[in-house]
Motif scaffolding. Sequence first.
Motif, PDB file in Angstrom:
ATOM      1  N   LEU A 198       0.879   1.554 -12.111  1.00 32.92           N
ATOM      2  CA  LEU A 198       1.559   0.347 -11.979  1.00 32.92           C
ATOM      3  C   LEU A 198       2.746   0.264 -12.680  1.00 32.92           C
ATOM      4  O   LEU A 198       3.535  -0.218 -12.263  1.00 32.92           O
ATOM      5  CB  LEU A 198       0.530  -0.691 -12.513  1.00 32.92           C
ATOM      6  CG  LEU A 198       0.611  -2.114 -11.906  1.00 32.92           C
ATOM      7  CD1 LEU A 198       0.561  -2.129 -10.487  1.00 32.92           C
ATOM      8  CD2 LEU A 198      -0.175  -3.021 -12.642  1.00 32.92           C
ATOM      9  N   TYR A 199       3.032   1.144 -13.715  1.00 29.32           N
ATOM     10  CA  TYR A 199       4.083   1.299 -14.593  1.00 29.32           C
ATOM     11  C   TYR A 199       5.282   2.097 -13.563  1.00 29.32           C
ATOM     12  O   TYR A 199       6.499   1.664 -13.378  1.00 29.32           O
ATOM     13  CB  TYR A 199       4.029   2.110 -15.780  1.00 29.32           C
ATOM     14  CG  TYR A 199       3.558   1.287 -17.100  1.00 29.32           C
ATOM     15  CD1 TYR A 199       3.521  -0.236 -16.844  1.00 29.32           C
ATOM     16  CD2 TYR A 199       2.555   1.708 -17.867  1.00 29.32           C
ATOM     17  CE1 TYR A 199       2.923  -0.992 -18.046  1.00 29.32           C
ATOM     18  CE2 TYR A 199       2.276   1.043 -18.988  1.00 29.32           C
ATOM     19  CZ  TYR A 199       2.259  -0.348 -18.980  1.00 29.32           C
ATOM     20  OH  TYR A 199       1.858  -1.120 -20.063  1.00 29.32           O
ATOM     21  N   ASN A 200       4.724   3.251 -12.766  1.00 27.23           N
ATOM     22  CA  ASN A 200       5.678   3.723 -11.825  1.00 27.23           C
ATOM     23  C   ASN A 200       6.004   2.893 -11.014  1.00 27.23           C
ATOM     24  O   ASN A 200       7.114   2.918 -10.489  1.00 27.23           O
ATOM     25  CB  ASN A 200       4.769   4.791 -11.255  1.00 27.23           C
ATOM     26  CG  ASN A 200       4.442   5.908 -12.226  1.00 27.23           C
ATOM     27  OD1 ASN A 200       5.194   6.119 -13.378  1.00 27.23           O
ATOM     28  ND2 ASN A 200       3.780   6.774 -11.706  1.00 27.23           N
ATOM     29  N   ALA A 201       5.075   2.059 -10.169  1.00 20.75           N
ATOM     30  CA  ALA A 201       5.632   1.021  -9.299  1.00 20.75           C
ATOM     31  C   ALA A 201       6.531   0.048  -9.902  1.00 20.75           C
ATOM     32  O   ALA A 201       7.494  -0.412  -9.121  1.00 20.75           O
ATOM     33  CB  ALA A 201       4.330   0.134  -8.895  1.00 20.75           C
ATOM     34  N   ILE A 202       6.340  -0.443 -11.132  1.00 24.02           N
ATOM     35  CA  ILE A 202       7.568  -1.327 -11.765  1.00 24.02           C
ATOM     36  C   ILE A 202       8.661  -0.441 -11.819  1.00 24.02           C
ATOM     37  O   ILE A 202       9.847  -1.121 -11.535  1.00 24.02           O
ATOM     38  CB  ILE A 202       6.756  -2.063 -13.097  1.00 24.02           C
ATOM     39  CG1 ILE A 202       5.736  -2.642 -12.987  1.00 24.02           C
ATOM     40  CG2 ILE A 202       7.973  -2.513 -13.739  1.00 24.02           C
ATOM     41  CD1 ILE A 202       4.808  -3.243 -14.301  1.00 24.02           C
ATOM     42  N   TYR A 203       8.717   0.616 -12.227  1.00 26.38           N
ATOM     43  CA  TYR A 203       9.839   1.628 -12.575  1.00 26.38           C
ATOM     44  C   TYR A 203      10.672   1.583 -11.299  1.00 26.38           C
ATOM     45  O   TYR A 203      11.979   1.523 -11.290  1.00 26.38           O
ATOM     46  CB  TYR A 203       9.463   2.756 -13.137  1.00 26.38           C
ATOM     47  CG  TYR A 203      10.529   3.740 -13.228  1.00 26.38           C
ATOM     48  CD1 TYR A 203      11.652   3.505 -14.494  1.00 26.38           C
ATOM     49  CD2 TYR A 203      10.934   4.841 -12.501  1.00 26.38           C
ATOM     50  CE1 TYR A 203      12.534   4.546 -14.595  1.00 26.38           C
ATOM     51  CE2 TYR A 203      12.015   5.692 -12.609  1.00 26.38           C
ATOM     52  CZ  TYR A 203      12.820   5.502 -13.827  1.00 26.38           C
ATOM     53  OH  TYR A 203      13.968   6.262 -13.725  1.00 26.38           O
ATOM     54  N   SER A 204      10.001   1.813 -10.104  1.00 25.03           N
ATOM     55  CA  SER A 204      10.492   2.167  -8.903  1.00 25.03           C
ATOM     56  C   SER A 204      11.302   0.666  -8.101  1.00 25.03           C
ATOM     57  O   SER A 204      11.629   0.689  -7.194  1.00 25.03           O
ATOM     58  CB  SER A 204       9.712   2.836  -7.847  1.00 25.03           C
ATOM     59  OG  SER A 204       8.507   2.012  -7.468  1.00 25.03           O
ATOM     60  N   GLY A 205      10.834  -0.268  -8.690  1.00 24.81           N
ATOM     61  CA  GLY A 205      11.187  -1.577  -8.075  1.00 24.81           C
ATOM     62  C   GLY A 205      10.299  -2.162  -7.148  1.00 24.81           C
ATOM     63  O   GLY A 205      10.751  -3.282  -6.800  1.00 24.81           O
ATOM     64  N   VAL A 222       0.695  -1.166  -0.098  1.00 26.07           N
ATOM     65  CA  VAL A 222       0.112  -0.038   0.101  1.00 26.07           C
ATOM     66  C   VAL A 222       0.944   1.309   0.154  1.00 26.07           C
ATOM     67  O   VAL A 222       0.681   2.127  -0.537  1.00 26.07           O
ATOM     68  CB  VAL A 222      -0.851  -0.034   1.108  1.00 26.07           C
ATOM     69  CG1 VAL A 222      -1.505   1.516   1.365  1.00 26.07           C
ATOM     70  CG2 VAL A 222      -2.053  -1.108   1.181  1.00 26.07           C
ATOM     71  N   LYS A 223       1.885   1.182   0.878  1.00 30.15           N
ATOM     72  CA  LYS A 223       2.714   2.260   0.975  1.00 30.15           C
ATOM     73  C   LYS A 223       3.569   2.685  -0.528  1.00 30.15           C
ATOM     74  O   LYS A 223       3.575   3.993  -0.993  1.00 30.15           O
ATOM     75  CB  LYS A 223       3.876   2.367   1.911  1.00 30.15           C
ATOM     76  CG  LYS A 223       3.372   1.956   3.296  1.00 30.15           C
ATOM     77  CD  LYS A 223       4.526   1.632   4.436  1.00 30.15           C
ATOM     78  CE  LYS A 223       3.972   1.003   5.610  1.00 30.15           C
ATOM     79  NZ  LYS A 223       4.983   0.727   6.466  1.00 30.15           N
ATOM     80  N   GLU A 224       3.836   1.475  -1.116  1.00 32.13           N
ATOM     81  CA  GLU A 224       4.769   1.643  -2.332  1.00 32.13           C
ATOM     82  C   GLU A 224       3.922   2.051  -3.482  1.00 32.13           C
ATOM     83  O   GLU A 224       3.976   2.899  -4.187  1.00 32.13           O
ATOM     84  CB  GLU A 224       5.295   0.278  -2.551  1.00 32.13           C
ATOM     85  CG  GLU A 224       6.516  -0.150  -1.883  1.00 32.13           C
ATOM     86  CD  GLU A 224       6.774  -1.688  -1.875  1.00 32.13           C
ATOM     87  OE1 GLU A 224       5.976  -2.338  -2.394  1.00 32.13           O
ATOM     88  OE2 GLU A 224       7.715  -1.908  -1.396  1.00 32.13           O
ATOM     89  N   ALA A 225       2.566   1.631  -3.400  1.00 30.42           N
ATOM     90  CA  ALA A 225       1.407   2.120  -4.293  1.00 30.42           C
ATOM     91  C   ALA A 225       1.186   3.649  -4.283  1.00 30.42           C
ATOM     92  O   ALA A 225       1.205   4.222  -5.471  1.00 30.42           O
ATOM     93  CB  ALA A 225       0.200   1.183  -4.233  1.00 30.42           C
ATOM     94  N   PHE A 226       1.096   4.390  -3.333  1.00 28.95           N
ATOM     95  CA  PHE A 226       0.811   5.554  -2.998  1.00 28.95           C
ATOM     96  C   PHE A 226       2.092   6.349  -3.093  1.00 28.95           C
ATOM     97  O   PHE A 226       1.833   7.440  -3.794  1.00 28.95           O
ATOM     98  CB  PHE A 226       0.246   5.866  -1.545  1.00 28.95           C
ATOM     99  CG  PHE A 226      -1.094   5.470  -1.521  1.00 28.95           C
ATOM    100  CD1 PHE A 226      -2.280   6.682  -1.709  1.00 28.95           C
ATOM    101  CD2 PHE A 226      -1.650   4.402  -1.246  1.00 28.95           C
ATOM    102  CE1 PHE A 226      -3.477   6.308  -1.826  1.00 28.95           C
ATOM    103  CE2 PHE A 226      -3.136   4.195  -1.057  1.00 28.95           C
ATOM    104  CZ  PHE A 226      -4.010   4.995  -1.680  1.00 28.95           C
ATOM    105  N   LEU A 227       3.220   5.904  -2.999  1.00 29.37           N
ATOM    106  CA  LEU A 227       4.472   6.626  -3.447  1.00 29.37           C
ATOM    107  C   LEU A 227       4.592   6.613  -5.026  1.00 29.37           C
ATOM    108  O   LEU A 227       4.923   7.691  -5.381  1.00 29.37           O
ATOM    109  CB  LEU A 227       5.377   5.970  -2.666  1.00 29.37           C
ATOM    110  CG  LEU A 227       5.930   5.923  -1.253  1.00 29.37           C
ATOM    111  CD1 LEU A 227       6.916   5.146  -0.638  1.00 29.37           C
ATOM    112  CD2 LEU A 227       5.849   7.485  -0.591  1.00 29.37           C
ATOM    113  N   ALA A 228       4.230   5.553  -5.442  1.00 34.91           N
ATOM    114  CA  ALA A 228       4.547   5.528  -6.999  1.00 34.91           C
ATOM    115  C   ALA A 228       3.276   6.719  -7.556  1.00 34.91           C
ATOM    116  O   ALA A 228       3.634   7.000  -8.694  1.00 34.91           O
ATOM    117  CB  ALA A 228       4.092   4.158  -7.404  1.00 34.91           C
ATOM    118  N   ALA A 229       2.211   6.590  -7.032  1.00 39.85           N
ATOM    119  CA  ALA A 229       0.940   7.442  -7.622  1.00 39.85           C
ATOM    120  C   ALA A 229       1.428   8.915  -7.285  1.00 39.85           C
ATOM    121  O   ALA A 229       1.219   9.869  -8.176  1.00 39.85           O
ATOM    122  CB  ALA A 229      -0.226   6.930  -7.097  1.00 39.85           C
TER     123      ALA A 229
END
Length: 783
Positions: A225-232, A77-84
């Motif tokens: 989701l692409y941002n999340a993939i890009y951030s690892g 959840v944290k990673e999703a909102f950071l990516a967004a």
Amino acid sequence: MKVKIKYIIASLAITLFFIPFGFFVYVYRESYDVLKNTDSFKPYLSTKLYDINGQLISELFDENRDYIEMKNIPSVVKEAFLAAEDQNFYKHPGIDFTGIARALIVDLASGNMKQGGSTITQQLVKQLYTKREKTLRRKATELLIAREFERRYDKDKIFEMYLNQIYFGHGVYGIDSASRFYFDTGPEKLDIVQATLLAAIPSAPNRYSPILNPKQAFERHRKILYNAIYSGAADKGEITEKFNSFWAGYLERIREMYPTIGVRNRKSDRAPHFTEHVRRLLVASYGEEKVYRGGLKVHTTLDLRHQEIATEALQEAIDRENRFARENNRYRLSLAERDIARNTQGKKGAPDSVEISKLSGMVRNEIIDEVSILSMMFDTDRVSSTAEKHLEFMDTAVKSSLVEGAFVAIDPRDGKITAMVGGSESNYNNQLNRAVQSMRQPGSAFKAFIYGSGIESGLITLGTPFEDIPVFFKDARRDKDWSPSNYGKTFFGKVLPRGAFASSLNVVSVLIYQILGGARIVDFASSLMDVPKTRFQVDPTLALGTTELSPLEMARGFAVFSANGMSVEPFSIRYILSQGGEKIFDGEEAVLKKRRRIISAETAYIMGSIMRSVVDYGTGYQAIRQEAGFTLPAAGKTGTNSDFRDAWFVGFTPDLVASVWLGCDSQKFTLRPGRTGADAAAPVWGKFMKQVYQFRERGQFPGPPGGLSPVSICGKTGKLAVEGCPSLSEYFINGTVPREVCKSDHGDVGDIFGAAGKKRGKLVENMTNMIKKEESGENNNGN
């Protein structure tokens, strides 16, 4: 000239310096005042209502939000909102200058505002303080407060506040509530695909709601989701497959939801009438803001197991009674229709009233829209107006002709309300809580207070004989004679109180009224139910239950008999915890402090004994013992008023009191001729008790108190029994024991009424058998 130019340049320099400086000082001061006058972070939280076993009943809220601490929020959840929203959140000091520059370049290149440079901290500040005002002053204030926030709180705390504050559309606030609304699960069980979809919503909840706009939500979800993939944070191959399969299934799910669905539609209220009852109490004590935003935890007396059984049993009875009442009330509806048609006569330009009456069914069901259109076309508004008024009137009449009901259960040992059903399905058009707010005539159920008053005063005993024969009273209000009659128009002749009560003989109840006087009965009933004396109609009809009372008031009065004569104050809130977990109210302690003796233990025992006769062989026997199959010790009284408008059963076991009412909301309509409390209400009571005691511990009625003496009396005359008498063993309060010996003169007035005399003989026989069982303790050990 040169001096003048230098002066102008100096003035401009000073202006260019002091205006921004002054603006900065002003904004800084404003920011300081905002923070100074603001308490610590306190988001609006829902107030939760729990049953006696800790099960959630319902929630009261302005903003539906459940607070969740950072330690319970999973990393996905944290990673999703950071990516967004803010990939550099843990690196910047609250203001991301790199992000602002990047957003500015993108916006200039595209020619419109495509990206924002606000950090998570800035977004939180906007939510809490500056809202959505779009001015330079607001932006500057936001930046300064964001910077101060970074000094006051660590990053995890700011992130926690943000995730609990943000809005997700459809009335949902905070990550916990959003997770449950969109996915029916807590945030701890979300995967990266679900988490990134939630992260896509807050920037524009209406635009990116997957329920409102699935296509736009899909596109933004994919970008995040692409941002999340890009951030690892996610693996591309695995996530792509999950993303596609997720949307295939999720689209099927949301297809069944209507776009305007909100959290209030999704949130289930497991006891709506009880919730409204508690809500009113809470608002009266704490005010709306604390109730809807304060995050109170209200632990109530309700037992959801009782509630579900009561709801099902009552609804089943309402459906059953409606099948017959609709047909019975059709004629009464036609009379109401004629009345409104008749009222139009004599008005200038009014349509013929007879024609309105004839066409009413067609108007109601088929042609109201057509009538309105034609009226507008031909400028005949009077026709349209009359038809619409007619339709509105008849719609109300039809609804009020339907059978409704109410049910309330109380633990007489302390007053806890364990079940409350205020009618059929609760909705916008059916919010009346009939268990508390409806006042109806209890009919013969009120006789418990008539007999109880007589026993308490010592003016009657279980050996006092009465002549159940036709009698006449002067009705001063109507200037004519009034003669009470029994159900079935039969009379039993000479009877004793136990048999008269079990068979609900009206004449005997009126005769007791004549002995006691209305004032004494009103004092007695008022004290048991805590009802103002002014509510009672003081004349002989009081003996037949003409005073209007609510099911809760009746249950409270009967609870005193079950509670050995002690007062019973029904209550619904056990205790309340504040948002911080502090106990701010203790309802149990408050009620117990008020408890006092209302009537003697001796009177309570005798009344409990004769009310057990109702269940064991009287008017309640067939529905409770035979049909429902409830065999545990129980007492109660059926009630039916004139014209069969109201059907009641109020009764109790050693540890549970329940009151049941069925009838139509409008007293112009009836259940149907011959439909009594024994037929309509007692089955609900019996079914409830039968199912509740599948899991509730069984109690026992207490034995006779020391102020009672058992005496063998003649079952026909009430005098001391001698050889040859049909003897009964009854209890008498010390000082009221019969002294006269029966002379074996058993001539029965009832014989002159034919079959009624035979019925009375059977009544005495049943009564004798029941009392023998009671004395042996057999009824105290039912199963």
